[in-house]
Design an enzyme around this catalytic site. Sequence first.
Site, PDB file in Angstrom:
ATOM      1  N   TYR A  18       0.556  -1.249  -0.228  1.00  0.00           N
ATOM      2  CA  TYR A  18      -0.154  -0.346  -0.067  1.00  0.00           C
ATOM      3  C   TYR A  18       0.766   1.173   0.076  1.00  0.00           C
ATOM      4  O   TYR A  18       0.611   2.281  -0.284  1.00  0.00           O
ATOM      5  CB  TYR A  18      -0.673  -0.280   1.552  1.00  0.00           C
ATOM      6  CG  TYR A  18      -2.003  -1.063   1.600  1.00  0.00           C
ATOM      7  CD1 TYR A  18      -2.711  -1.477   0.111  1.00  0.00           C
ATOM      8  CD2 TYR A  18      -1.683  -1.962   2.454  1.00  0.00           C
ATOM      9  CE1 TYR A  18      -4.010  -2.038   0.237  1.00  0.00           C
ATOM     10  CE2 TYR A  18      -3.005  -3.034   2.237  1.00  0.00           C
ATOM     11  CZ  TYR A  18      -3.590  -3.045   0.689  1.00  0.00           C
ATOM     12  OH  TYR A  18      -4.805  -4.315   1.417  1.00  0.00           O
ATOM     13  N   HIS A  23      -3.980   6.021  -1.068  1.00  0.00           N
ATOM     14  CA  HIS A  23      -5.128   6.126   0.051  1.00  0.00           C
ATOM     15  C   HIS A  23      -3.662   6.776   1.005  1.00  0.00           C
ATOM     16  O   HIS A  23      -4.083   7.233   1.927  1.00  0.00           O
ATOM     17  CB  HIS A  23      -5.151   4.690   0.615  1.00  0.00           C
ATOM     18  CG  HIS A  23      -6.448   5.240   1.174  1.00  0.00           C
ATOM     19  ND1 HIS A  23      -7.320   5.999   0.469  1.00  0.00           N
ATOM     20  CD2 HIS A  23      -7.799   4.184   1.772  1.00  0.00           C
ATOM     21  CE1 HIS A  23      -8.593   6.021   1.605  1.00  0.00           C
ATOM     22  NE2 HIS A  23      -8.316   4.349   2.551  1.00  0.00           N
ATOM     23  N   PHE A  69      -4.857  -0.797  10.042  1.00  0.00           N
ATOM     24  CA  PHE A  69      -5.543  -0.335   8.528  1.00  0.00           C
ATOM     25  C   PHE A  69      -6.495   0.665   8.674  1.00  0.00           C
ATOM     26  O   PHE A  69      -6.813   1.439   9.601  1.00  0.00           O
ATOM     27  CB  PHE A  69      -6.383  -1.469   7.796  1.00  0.00           C
ATOM     28  CG  PHE A  69      -5.660  -2.676   7.969  1.00  0.00           C
ATOM     29  CD1 PHE A  69      -4.941  -2.542   5.936  1.00  0.00           C
ATOM     30  CD2 PHE A  69      -5.334  -3.713   8.085  1.00  0.00           C
ATOM     31  CE1 PHE A  69      -4.376  -3.164   5.323  1.00  0.00           C
ATOM     32  CE2 PHE A  69      -4.168  -4.768   7.394  1.00  0.00           C
ATOM     33  CZ  PHE A  69      -3.965  -4.036   6.194  1.00  0.00           C
ATOM     34  N   ASN A  71      -9.329   1.958   8.409  1.00  0.00           N
ATOM     35  CA  ASN A  71     -10.562   2.148   8.966  1.00  0.00           C
ATOM     36  C   ASN A  71     -10.548   1.176  10.477  1.00  0.00           C
ATOM     37  O   ASN A  71     -11.780   2.024  10.712  1.00  0.00           O
ATOM     38  CB  ASN A  71     -11.671   1.054   8.169  1.00  0.00           C
ATOM     39  CG  ASN A  71     -11.667  -0.056   8.077  1.00  0.00           C
ATOM     40  OD1 ASN A  71      -9.603  -0.413   8.498  1.00  0.00           O
ATOM     41  ND2 ASN A  71     -12.319  -0.646   7.914  1.00  0.00           N
ATOM     42  N   ASP A  96      -5.732  11.911   1.899  1.00  0.00           N
ATOM     43  CA  ASP A  96      -6.250  11.690   0.774  1.00  0.00           C
ATOM     44  C   ASP A  96      -8.014  12.116   0.606  1.00  0.00           C
ATOM     45  O   ASP A  96      -8.689  11.514   0.965  1.00  0.00           O
ATOM     46  CB  ASP A  96      -5.828  10.045  -0.500  1.00  0.00           C
ATOM     47  CG  ASP A  96      -6.503   9.384   0.768  1.00  0.00           C
ATOM     48  OD1 ASP A  96      -6.852   9.408   1.604  1.00  0.00           O
ATOM     49  OD2 ASP A  96      -7.447   9.001  -0.350  1.00  0.00           O
TER      50      ASP A  96
END
Length: 193
Positions: A18, A23, A69, A71, A96
């Site tokens: 990632y 993001h 993560f 969330n 972002d």
Amino acid sequence: MSSGIQLIIGLGNPGAEYERTRHNAGAWFVEELADKAHAVLRHVSQFQGLYCSTQIHGQDCHLLIPTTFMNHSGQAVQALAAYYKVAPEAILVLHDEIDLPVGAVRLKWDGGHGGHNGLRDIIQHLGTNKFYRLRIGVGHPGNSKEVVDYVLKPPKKEEREQINVALQEASQILPLVLAGEYQKAMHQLHTLK
């Protein structure tokens, strides 16, 4: 501590897969800040993230990149804010923003989460939306069904360059933000383009 920002949080997802995705634009900024301050972000399990305390433009400041993560970002933010007794209004969250064109950057106070899962979780954990956000434009895929896939992919080379320019612009207003001169910072940032 000043009446300005005491805690800067860069949102992203953990792990190499990632690291370069849209993001993680907020995390890129905090990595750069730590680098410029010659500070080392280290994993602190209590704060569920990469953390350091440093001085930026003469102001004491905490830097954090949650390693949960996206969330679950609120867990890390709340843990650090509670430990150092940092009020929500002294927190700046970098994230972002698909509702801004690539390379745009905006400072915002208050407001909803706009569908951003990181912000949603932070608002839930802090119990308030009264904190500052630095919204880093990554553009929109054009179709709401493609948003998740879009933010989890790296930007094109020229888009990444535009985002890097935006992060430079954000760096320029940081002294004002740290000093609590938010209106000046917004005015300067929003008239740069």
